[in-house]
Design a protein around this motif. Structure first.
Motif, PDB file in Angstrom:
ATOM      1  N   ALA A 410       4.556  -9.593  22.240  1.00 36.59           N
ATOM      2  CA  ALA A 410       5.234  -8.358  22.658  1.00 36.59           C
ATOM      3  C   ALA A 410       4.325  -7.135  22.566  1.00 36.59           C
ATOM      4  N   THR A 411       3.606  -7.006  21.441  1.00 35.97           N
ATOM      5  CA  THR A 411       2.800  -5.787  21.272  1.00 35.97           C
ATOM      6  C   THR A 411       1.582  -5.778  22.197  1.00 35.97           C
ATOM      7  N   THR A 412       0.986  -6.938  22.424  1.00 41.33           N
ATOM      8  CA  THR A 412      -0.169  -6.952  23.332  1.00 41.33           C
ATOM      9  C   THR A 412       0.283  -6.744  24.774  1.00 41.33           C
ATOM     10  N   VAL A 452     -12.232  -1.234  33.218  1.00 36.38           N
ATOM     11  CA  VAL A 452     -11.787  -1.009  31.837  1.00 36.38           C
ATOM     12  C   VAL A 452     -10.371  -1.561  31.681  1.00 36.38           C
ATOM     13  N   TRP A 453      -9.543  -1.297  32.684  1.00 35.91           N
ATOM     14  CA  TRP A 453      -8.176  -1.835  32.679  1.00 35.91           C
ATOM     15  C   TRP A 453      -8.182  -3.368  32.582  1.00 35.91           C
ATOM     16  N   SER A 454      -8.957  -4.017  33.418  1.00 33.67           N
ATOM     17  CA  SER A 454      -8.943  -5.491  33.386  1.00 33.67           C
ATOM     18  C   SER A 454      -9.519  -6.018  32.076  1.00 33.67           C
ATOM     19  N   THR A 455     -10.462  -5.295  31.504  1.00 33.61           N
ATOM     20  CA  THR A 455     -11.023  -5.701  30.208  1.00 33.61           C
ATOM     21  C   THR A 455      -9.953  -5.665  29.120  1.00 33.61           C
ATOM     22  N   ILE A 456      -9.077  -4.687  29.213  1.00 32.96           N
ATOM     23  CA  ILE A 456      -8.020  -4.562  28.202  1.00 32.96           C
ATOM     24  C   ILE A 456      -7.121  -5.794  28.175  1.00 32.96           C
ATOM     25  N   TRP A 457      -6.693  -6.239  29.347  1.00 35.37           N
ATOM     26  CA  TRP A 457      -5.783  -7.400  29.307  1.00 35.37           C
ATOM     27  C   TRP A 457      -6.514  -8.738  29.311  1.00 35.37           C
ATOM     28  N   LEU A 458      -7.632  -8.783  30.010  1.00 35.02           N
ATOM     29  CA  LEU A 458      -8.347 -10.056  30.157  1.00 35.02           C
ATOM     30  C   LEU A 458      -9.117 -10.408  28.885  1.00 35.02           C
ATOM     31  N   ILE A 459      -9.667  -9.416  28.263  1.00 38.47           N
ATOM     32  CA  ILE A 459     -10.467  -9.671  27.047  1.00 38.47           C
ATOM     33  C   ILE A 459      -9.655  -9.351  25.788  1.00 38.47           C
ATOM     34  N   HIS A 460      -9.252  -8.093  25.645  1.00 40.06           N
ATOM     35  CA  HIS A 460      -8.709  -7.690  24.340  1.00 40.06           C
ATOM     36  C   HIS A 460      -7.317  -8.256  24.067  1.00 40.06           C
ATOM     37  N   SER A 461      -6.393  -8.089  24.996  1.00 35.52           N
ATOM     38  CA  SER A 461      -5.041  -8.621  24.739  1.00 35.52           C
ATOM     39  C   SER A 461      -5.093 -10.140  24.571  1.00 35.52           C
ATOM     40  N   ASN A 462      -5.843 -10.800  25.413  1.00 35.27           N
ATOM     41  CA  ASN A 462      -5.961 -12.256  25.291  1.00 35.27           C
ATOM     42  C   ASN A 462      -6.554 -12.664  23.949  1.00 35.27           C
ATOM     43  N   LYS A 463      -7.604 -11.976  23.557  1.00 35.15           N
ATOM     44  CA  LYS A 463      -8.271 -12.313  22.306  1.00 35.15           C
ATOM     45  C   LYS A 463      -7.319 -12.165  21.110  1.00 35.15           C
ATOM     46  N   ILE A 464      -6.581 -11.098  21.096  1.00 38.22           N
ATOM     47  CA  ILE A 464      -5.640 -10.871  19.987  1.00 38.22           C
ATOM     48  C   ILE A 464      -4.594 -11.979  19.945  1.00 38.22           C
ATOM     49  N   ASP A 475     -11.052 -11.518  12.358  1.00 37.25           N
ATOM     50  CA  ASP A 475     -11.443 -10.290  13.044  1.00 37.25           C
ATOM     51  C   ASP A 475     -11.282 -10.347  14.561  1.00 37.25           C
ATOM     52  N   TYR A 476     -11.043 -11.516  15.120  1.00 29.86           N
ATOM     53  CA  TYR A 476     -10.827 -11.552  16.574  1.00 29.86           C
ATOM     54  C   TYR A 476      -9.539 -10.835  16.957  1.00 29.86           C
ATOM     55  N   GLY A 477      -8.677 -10.634  15.993  1.00 27.25           N
ATOM     56  CA  GLY A 477      -7.491  -9.808  16.229  1.00 27.25           C
ATOM     57  C   GLY A 477      -7.692  -8.380  15.780  1.00 27.25           C
ATOM     58  N   VAL A 478      -8.826  -8.070  15.183  1.00 26.05           N
ATOM     59  CA  VAL A 478      -9.022  -6.748  14.586  1.00 26.05           C
ATOM     60  C   VAL A 478     -10.272  -6.083  15.175  1.00 26.05           C
ATOM     61  N   PHE A 479     -11.432  -6.290  14.558  1.00 30.55           N
ATOM     62  CA  PHE A 479     -12.642  -5.569  14.986  1.00 30.55           C
ATOM     63  C   PHE A 479     -13.498  -6.316  16.012  1.00 30.55           C
ATOM     64  N   ALA A 480     -13.327  -7.618  16.120  1.00 31.57           N
ATOM     65  CA  ALA A 480     -14.185  -8.382  17.021  1.00 31.57           C
ATOM     66  C   ALA A 480     -13.564  -8.470  18.417  1.00 31.57           C
ATOM     67  N   GLY A 481     -13.422  -7.306  19.034  1.00 33.74           N
ATOM     68  CA  GLY A 481     -12.811  -7.264  20.364  1.00 33.74           C
ATOM     69  C   GLY A 481     -11.300  -7.301  20.321  1.00 33.74           C
ATOM     70  N   GLY A 482     -10.726  -7.060  19.145  1.00 35.71           N
ATOM     71  CA  GLY A 482      -9.281  -7.121  18.965  1.00 35.71           C
ATOM     72  C   GLY A 482      -8.603  -5.756  19.065  1.00 35.71           C
ATOM     73  N   ARG A 483      -7.722  -5.512  18.119  1.00 37.06           N
ATOM     74  CA  ARG A 483      -6.889  -4.310  18.197  1.00 37.06           C
ATOM     75  C   ARG A 483      -7.709  -3.017  18.146  1.00 37.06           C
ATOM     76  N   GLU A 485     -10.767  -2.427  19.282  1.00 43.75           N
ATOM     77  CA  GLU A 485     -11.421  -2.161  20.553  1.00 43.75           C
ATOM     78  C   GLU A 485     -10.397  -1.958  21.673  1.00 43.75           C
ATOM     79  N   LEU A 486      -9.284  -2.662  21.596  1.00 50.06           N
ATOM     80  CA  LEU A 486      -8.253  -2.469  22.621  1.00 50.06           C
ATOM     81  C   LEU A 486      -7.804  -1.004  22.637  1.00 50.06           C
TER      82      LEU A 486
END
Lengths: 506, 506, 506
Positions: A410-412, A452-464, A475-483, A485-486
């Motif tokens: 839900a949050t992502t 940047v938009w596609s990076t947010i959902w394709l990389i960051h939201s997916n990673k989290i 950290d994949y949900g936090v600092f390693a491209g997670g919340r 960086e999102l």
């Protein structure tokens, strides 16, 4: 008996003890005459794969022997196996000559008709259940799900194509060639094989003619084969050992599930499961069928949760084998652009959302529900996955896990919505050119703010979501491209819009 | 014989079976008197390295024994080895006292003249062929290739230096100190050793005087040693075991080839080769010479493709050992700023392109051909690498690989060209200050848009090429800093230019 | 005796040789009646953890046996262990029923009072020294050090919260919910457990009532337990094997020390130490106490440098065991925002700097010295860490290391200062809103330029220092988020300010 003779015999015994993987080795079966002929040359031209095969189960037993194993432990699932394959090891000829008529790359080779690219339908001669299951796997359609979806093809082109700069700094895109595509996206998704010509080569054994296959080599999961079948069993069961043990180890999945969009391996590596695998996994038994929780292994690998037939130490089946994988997956956490219930059909190219766009969710977050499984099916699949968890975890533990996962979906998704709201603002304020055709994605991926938009959902939201799903990915949900960086990327979009709007005003 | 006695003997036998790595262990040779004296103290002051050495081949055999091994399997390549080194294990004294006159760090130590930093020329006393090959390796010149190239030195300074903010937000660069450089770039490239003074220390054995060596410790591949030689054998053959097995495992190369500019290890990890190594590599034989495809190992490690003497199971040599590495490398895929044919000389500091700039290619993509190998030599080297591939792959496979690789060199070079076009536009439109001196790179790396430009070729183009070269590196060519991010960075440059030009106009 | 009988006996002997991990196995002790009752059901409901425990030392010996071991090698450190725990293996009941009154999650379960979350104070019944040491470990306070520091809580919220876009592109932050926090930061730092209700579940054994625990599951290092104690021993000593060998392997630390802010595992992986561990570590002895340099292992893992009791081959103690870790740490290299001497108290939430802000250093770089250890204590700790280094390195080597590390602390702190100067310029020129309250960090992390600033110190400066501290971390100090990217980020800030100021002027 002297100490020396004892020493020698003991060494011998030890060696035998440690090297007996198969009961039938004592009387290793003889290969077929055809395979024998293959080996007579190929053993010297590329010995690596021949040696690999020699150590395989295929080389060390016969179908007839394999069929004697009791059902739950049996590796051969077909029952109507041709007589000529039954009493010999499965060697070169048995795979590269089977179903010859079906293969467009079949060619005359030293008096034999052989084909280069062995397909899932070839493997299905002995392993029909697994092949049938795999047809229901999203991965078997991985080529078409991308190539036949105009929107995703546009996304692919936007990254694989070559950008050329024009006056004023604007860029134009030269479409990617097939070589680039085959090495980029299709490397994992699978290429589309096609025989384009024949070629004559001067070999160690004289001049010979061979077919030239476009898209070869490739072991992608959705390879379109020359017999029309989809996929490549060797994507996971690596040639020419075809080892189940290899497929059960996470390194196999890593090949295609390590990138920032689907960082399953990376997340596994920092998860509690991965930590125990890395510390203790070298002593586990990866060859047992069924695979028994606690005695064969003490923490799951990818295969344990997603594929394998698992049992309890008392023999009770925890969960059945599935090469479709979907039976244990309620959600498709790989958001496009939002996470959504799993598609009903493995062929996702048919999906159209409420805006007739081939995204499974609209830009504003409405799922294309008629193409996706319903909540009852989601619940059934969640229960199936939970059966795996229960092998090691009590219900308190499991009941703590799922609500967190649901919350993260839900949050992502909410973050993706915010990114989309910002992008629409950019379009509406003429800061970036609006797409000219959403149905094909034309203009949706071709400037910086859209990227940047596609990076947010394709990389960051997916990673989290991967970090959440695998309980938990540090950290994949936090600092390693997670919340971290999102939200930073969202602030970058916001900053870019504010500056652009301020500039427009001046 | 009682069962108990049998048990004990059998345990013993087993232990012996598993612990016999060397034929000569039964009669382990006695160390030299000098080494014995060294050990009498050093065994207690830093036992870790002494134990490491004790388990090494150096400790367990003698040169005389090693010379008895037949040529192809022999590890000692020199023939004129001094008599005093021949009949003892190679211990402390044999390396730290050899060629004493040549070493500026030689000092009097308890009645002996020893030197701290052992060099490739010391190792060459016994391993002359390998040392000679290494002199032709780009890596042996890794210090000077950077430090003596004014342009690269400017790039180094731009990242190692400390930026200071002035009024208006502009930055000025304080040049990095040597400590930073030695820990940053020179950590892998190698430091320049220099004896700066001597120091007296109160040790467990009384007061003693030692040389103080600037640049120490370091095991970089191009270390400038105190005898004038270049490199450090222990970069790969880690002290004090100097194990060939260690050097043949990919972890060795990882130390310096894991970063985003040269992500060889990361790419290997997601490649098919890496997957099989990770799954099965623990059972391979890393000590065999020659190294036999299929029986000793079933998929290559870094060393197999780039260094080792490989043979077929029938003893035929696939490829000769090369510590130069270049004989199997047609291209230098590490683009500066474009990928180009390998340099002729390992000393690249001599290269000047058509603009008299020490880049091997001009900014617009013209190679400095007189310093680079020609197409005939490239073809010969490609053939040499292909010999390795043929150990396991048929010609169809290999013929599918090379054209993709060539295509990727072309497309990534095209991307670098676009980035450079954009940068020049920024310079021409006064959006960023033009370099004041291209020959030294002054002003080429000191503002944001220039850094985006260098990131495109140094990180993204290079990464994509590594992913291609290693057949194939999954997401490192796609989402993990590959094509997706490369094109996104180009769009960032374009956006930055367009906004800048719009602002200029107002 | 026939060859066959010899073969069988030899196999048997071999098996026994390799499978004897503990002296007491021959006469494996019987579990307590309580544990026996637990097992009768739980062995079938989640066999994974039961099998895991069966292979543990806890299952295979008794406290009484463990107490017979001589002091240096003893694993049980308490002396006043209750009689009822002494003569049975440590099983389910021994941990989940001990100190029942202290646990808020104690509940009636089939006639027994058990608690779900076992705490460090429970483990302390037998392992009191380790538990006491751990109370001095920063990690035991990892929950409160973040949650009770208003500034850090604001930072957490800025990344865990959901951003929502408003008109004009500006963003507002919706505070994160507890589920997100528990899966994000608290996943490693530890959650705060609380019994919120009870629930009735229909189990395989009928209807049963269980407590519902908020924050469960979690194995974070600073978990706030239901008996008030802090931490989770199973963070490192993974349930239900609680293996020391696992804790000594770096995969354990990887779970929480792999991210870009604290990339200890990644740095280790490219360090010389990590290379040797990866190449040779599978043959080391991870169970020995004390852990002997050179014979048990030849290069340190995380535990060797930071936790373990190490000895020389002659039995001399190199360094004492410390579950506090701080005795060997002079600096806190995790800068907030600057690296600084280690805090005196593990509870850092009490720290206030000269500006009364809960950062241990002011924004301009002045340390809150009264809360931090002084230089004498730093020197003592450096000496303690040096004792570990001396196990394998001579003094020249070590003396080369420390000044580089000190230099890196200074240069990275200087970079943080420059970033902060730039940020203040942005605030002073109204390019970004100034924080409204520095004491709570309100407004300090909520726009893009502030996020670039925090990335510089939180990611890049920290990463470079980790690469330095671990001698050396290759590209993590250079291109992999190190010096290259740090300076590039500073140039991005500078560029952003210059463009903003130019725009303001128009």
């Amino acid at each position: 008996m002297t100490a020396f003779r004892l020493f020698v015999l003991s060494c011998l015994a030890t060696t035998v003890c440690f090297a007996v993987p198969l009961p039938s080795q004592a009387e290793e079966p003889e290969v077929s005459d055809d395979t024998s002929t293959c080996l007579s040359c190929h053993e010297t031209v590329h010995p690596g794969i021949v040696e690999d095969w020699k150590q395989s189960r295929h080389a060390k037993t016969t179908v007839a022997e394999a069929l004697k194993v009791e059902k739950t432990s049996r590796k051969v699932s077909s029952t109507d196996i041709p007589e000529n394959l039954r009493n010999v090891p499965i060697g070169c000829a048995e795979c590269h000559m089977v179903r010859g008529d079906a293969h467009k790359d079949s060619f005359e080779h030293n008096g034999y008709t052989i084909h280069i690219a062995v397909s899932p339908d070839d493997c299905a001669v002995c392993h029909s259940e697994e092949a049938t299951q795999y047809k229901d796997n999203l991965m078997s359609h991985a080529y078409g799900n991308m190539a036949d979806n105009a929107l995703y093809k546009t996304l692919m082109d936007s990254m694989n194509g070559t950008l050329v700069a024009a006056h004023g700094g604007e860029l134009s895109l030269k479409a990617p060639n097939l070589k680039t595509e085959n090495e980029s996206c299709y490397s994992c998704h699978g290429t589309k094989l096609a025989v384009t010509s024949t070629t004559t080569r001067d070999t160690d054994f004289g001049e010979m003619e061979f077919p030239v296959i476009q898209g070869w080599p490739n072991v992608g999961v959705g390879r379109v084969n020359l017999d029309g079948s989809l996929g490549s069993c060797s994507a996971c069961h690596s040639r020419h050992a075809f080892s189940m043990a290899t497929a059960r180890k996470p390194y196999t999945c890593k090949q295609c599930h390590d990138g920032p969009d689907v960082p399953a391996y990376k997340v596994y590596g920092v998860s509690r499961h991965g930590k125990i695998f890395s510390s203790s996994g070298s002593s586990w038994n990866y060859n047992a069928v069924p695979w028994t929780v606690g005695t064969d292994f003490t923490t799951p690998t990818c295969a344990a949760c997603h594929v394998s037939l698992l049992s309890m130490p008392d023999g009770t089946v925890l969960t059945e084998r599935t090469h479709a994988m979907s039976p244990r997956l309620p959600w498709r956490i790989f958001g496009l652009p939002y996470a959504h219930p799993q598609p009903k059909s493995p062929d996702t190219s048919i999906i159209r959302n409420a805006n007739d766009v081939p995204f499974p969710v609209t830009l504003t977050g409405e799922p294309a529900s008629s193409f996706l499984i319903d909540t009852a099916e989601q619940a059934a699949r969640q229960k199936e996955m939970t059966a795996v968890c229960k092998g090691c975890h009590d219900t308190s533990w499991i009941n703590g896990f799922w609500p967190r996962f649901d919350n993260t979906i839900a949050t992502t998704n909410a973050a993706t919505k915010t990114a989309t709201d910002l992008l629409m603002m950019a379009w509406n304020n003429n800061l970036a050119a609006e797409p000219t055709d959403m149905k094909t994605g034309t203009g949706l991926f071709d400037n910086y703010v859209e990227n940047v938009w596609s990076t947010i959902w394709l990389i960051h939201s997916n990673k989290i979501r991967f970090a959440s799903a695998m309980s938990f990915g540090g950290d994949y949900g936090v600092f390693a491209g997670g919340r971290y960086e999102l939200n930073m990327r969202l602030r970058e979009m916001s900053d870019w819009i504010e500056r652009g709007m301020a500039q427009e005003k001046k």
